[in-house]
Design a protein around this motif. Structure first.
Motif, PDB file in Angstrom:
ATOM      1  N   ILE A 152       0.842  -1.199   0.000  1.00  0.00           N
ATOM      2  CA  ILE A 152       0.000   0.000   0.000  1.00  0.00           C
ATOM      3  C   ILE A 152       0.874   1.245   0.000  1.00  0.00           C
ATOM      4  O   ILE A 152       0.696   2.164  -0.816  1.00  0.00           O
ATOM      5  CB  ILE A 152      -0.925   0.001   1.228  1.00  0.00           C
ATOM      6  CG1 ILE A 152      -1.833  -1.225   1.234  1.00  0.00           C
ATOM      7  CG2 ILE A 152      -1.740   1.298   1.302  1.00  0.00           C
ATOM      8  CD1 ILE A 152      -2.579  -1.441   2.548  1.00  0.00           C
ATOM      9  N   SER A 153       1.850   1.267   0.898  1.00  0.00           N
ATOM     10  CA  SER A 153       2.746   2.418   1.039  1.00  0.00           C
ATOM     11  C   SER A 153       3.489   2.697  -0.250  1.00  0.00           C
ATOM     12  O   SER A 153       3.599   3.853  -0.698  1.00  0.00           O
ATOM     13  CB  SER A 153       3.746   2.149   2.167  1.00  0.00           C
ATOM     14  OG  SER A 153       3.100   1.780   3.362  1.00  0.00           O
ATOM     15  N   ALA A 154       4.020   1.644  -0.855  1.00  0.00           N
ATOM     16  CA  ALA A 154       4.816   1.795  -2.072  1.00  0.00           C
ATOM     17  C   ALA A 154       3.967   2.326  -3.219  1.00  0.00           C
ATOM     18  O   ALA A 154       4.426   3.149  -4.030  1.00  0.00           O
ATOM     19  CB  ALA A 154       5.448   0.461  -2.447  1.00  0.00           C
ATOM     20  N   ALA A 155       2.717   1.869  -3.315  1.00  0.00           N
ATOM     21  CA  ALA A 155       1.839   2.323  -4.392  1.00  0.00           C
ATOM     22  C   ALA A 155       1.504   3.804  -4.245  1.00  0.00           C
ATOM     23  O   ALA A 155       1.431   4.539  -5.233  1.00  0.00           O
ATOM     24  CB  ALA A 155       0.566   1.481  -4.413  1.00  0.00           C
ATOM     25  N   ILE A 156       1.302   4.244  -3.013  1.00  0.00           N
ATOM     26  CA  ILE A 156       1.047   5.665  -2.762  1.00  0.00           C
ATOM     27  C   ILE A 156       2.244   6.489  -3.197  1.00  0.00           C
ATOM     28  O   ILE A 156       2.128   7.449  -3.975  1.00  0.00           O
ATOM     29  CB  ILE A 156       0.733   5.909  -1.275  1.00  0.00           C
ATOM     30  CG1 ILE A 156      -0.604   5.274  -0.891  1.00  0.00           C
ATOM     31  CG2 ILE A 156       0.725   7.411  -0.957  1.00  0.00           C
ATOM     32  CD1 ILE A 156      -0.886   5.264   0.596  1.00  0.00           C
ATOM     33  N   GLU A 157       3.422   6.119  -2.701  1.00  0.00           N
ATOM     34  CA  GLU A 157       4.627   6.885  -3.033  1.00  0.00           C
ATOM     35  C   GLU A 157       4.897   6.870  -4.536  1.00  0.00           C
ATOM     36  O   GLU A 157       5.249   7.903  -5.128  1.00  0.00           O
ATOM     37  CB  GLU A 157       5.837   6.332  -2.287  1.00  0.00           C
ATOM     38  CG  GLU A 157       7.109   7.109  -2.593  1.00  0.00           C
ATOM     39  CD  GLU A 157       8.322   6.637  -1.829  1.00  0.00           C
ATOM     40  OE1 GLU A 157       9.333   7.379  -1.821  1.00  0.00           O
ATOM     41  OE2 GLU A 157       8.275   5.537  -1.243  1.00  0.00           O
ATOM     42  N   SER A 158       4.732   5.722  -5.154  1.00  0.00           N
ATOM     43  CA  SER A 158       5.005   5.609  -6.589  1.00  0.00           C
ATOM     44  C   SER A 158       4.132   6.556  -7.395  1.00  0.00           C
ATOM     45  O   SER A 158       4.603   7.220  -8.335  1.00  0.00           O
ATOM     46  CB  SER A 158       4.786   4.164  -7.036  1.00  0.00           C
ATOM     47  OG  SER A 158       4.982   4.030  -8.424  1.00  0.00           O
ATOM     48  N   HIS A 159       2.852   6.634  -7.045  1.00  0.00           N
ATOM     49  CA  HIS A 159       1.953   7.519  -7.795  1.00  0.00           C
ATOM     50  C   HIS A 159       2.334   8.982  -7.591  1.00  0.00           C
ATOM     51  O   HIS A 159       2.331   9.769  -8.552  1.00  0.00           O
ATOM     52  CB  HIS A 159       0.510   7.293  -7.371  1.00  0.00           C
ATOM     53  CG  HIS A 159      -0.460   8.076  -8.199  1.00  0.00           C
ATOM     54  ND1 HIS A 159      -0.795   7.727  -9.487  1.00  0.00           N
ATOM     55  CD2 HIS A 159      -1.143   9.229  -7.937  1.00  0.00           C
ATOM     56  CE1 HIS A 159      -1.653   8.605  -9.979  1.00  0.00           C
ATOM     57  NE2 HIS A 159      -1.884   9.527  -9.061  1.00  0.00           N
TER      58      HIS A 159
END
Length: 274
Positions: A152-159
């Motif tokens: 979840i965290s990685a997807a937020i940061e990536s976007h």
């Protein structure tokens, strides 16, 4: 019945359904407030509208009295990132306000936040709020049973990184939620995938990215609550409470369970019932 795994509260189906009731109160209250945001209204008036709606819905405000907090909502304007205390501040055209709301039904919590433009707003601020909301949905869409919390965290940061140079606030993060408003585990808005606790049925998490137009450095004002950016840049905050079912994520504080936004990302909504 519920049990804890590594300190994480695992809810039964019935308890998740109770959380959905609280989530719907929160979602409806936020939509009501969205319709009332305008130049000339005070954050205290918005708070009164929220409290009346929460209580008339048979729920209790999660925030009021929490460690001495005096409002039923957090109302954070412009450079205020989070935890703004509602009061006599008058909203003006061009402001950006983040409204965080929580409610309790039968001992179970819901927690969500929106960022709303007041009148005609600088397009740069609208883009900030838009990417903040999008990043949250990308985080929710990345969650699946058997995955890891940091997916979840990685997807937020990536976007966020792919679409902007905004600051991602690191000092304040999402959290577990259920029989208490704040529980383990923390849900950061940055990180690498494949780490942290496994995502399992019965977990409920509040995912809440907070972005800044400038740097993410911040400090708390003398009221011991309101968090503002050090450089005075504007901030945005979006939040939803969700759980996972075998069919997919179910966003407990979204009125449609998250169906429309998840569908845009190719993800099926995993609603149990409504």
């Amino acid at each position: 019945m519920m049990f804890r795994d590594r300190g994480i509260e695992i809810k039964t189906r019935e308890q998740i359904l109770s959380m959905r009731k609280a989530g719907l109160v929160v979602g409806r209250t936020l939509e009501l407030l969205r319709g009332h945001v305008r130049a000339g209204i005070t954050t205290g008036e918005l708070d009164a509208i929220a409290e009346d709606n929460i209580r008339s819905s048979g729920a209790t405000p999660s925030f009021k009295g929490y460690h001495g907090f005096t409002g039923s909502i957090c109302a954070s304007v412009n450079d205020e990132i989070v935890h703004g205390i509602p009061g006599d501040r008058v909203l003006a055209d061009g402001d950006l306000i983040s409204i965080d709301c929580g409610a309790i039904v039968d001992g179970w919590h819901g927690d969500a936040a929106i960022t709303v433009a007041v009148g005609e707003v600088d397009p740069a601020l609208l883009e900030l709020a838009g990417i903040c909301a999008e990043s949250m949905w990308h985080g929710l869409a990345a969650a699946r049973l058997g995955g890891r919390l940091s997916d979840i965290s990685a997807a937020i940061e990536s976007h966020v990184r792919a679409n902007s140079s905004y600051g991602i606030v690191e000092d304040f993060v999402g959290h577990g939620i259920g029989s208490a408003m704040h529980q383990p585990p923390n849900v950061p808005n940055f990180g690498r995938p494949g780490r942290g606790p496994k995502l399992v049925e019965g977990m409920a998490l509040a995912v809440e990215p907070m972005l800044t137009l400038g740097k993410q450095d911040n400090h708390t004002l003398e009221d011991d609550w309101t968090v503002v950016t050090d450089d005075g840049s504007a901030a945005a905050h979006t939040e939803h409470t969700f759980t996972l079912t075998p069919q997919g994520p179910w966003v407990l504080t979204a009125l449609d369970g998250g169906e429309s936004k998840l569908a845009e990302l190719g993800i099926r909504c995993g609603a149990l019932a409504d």
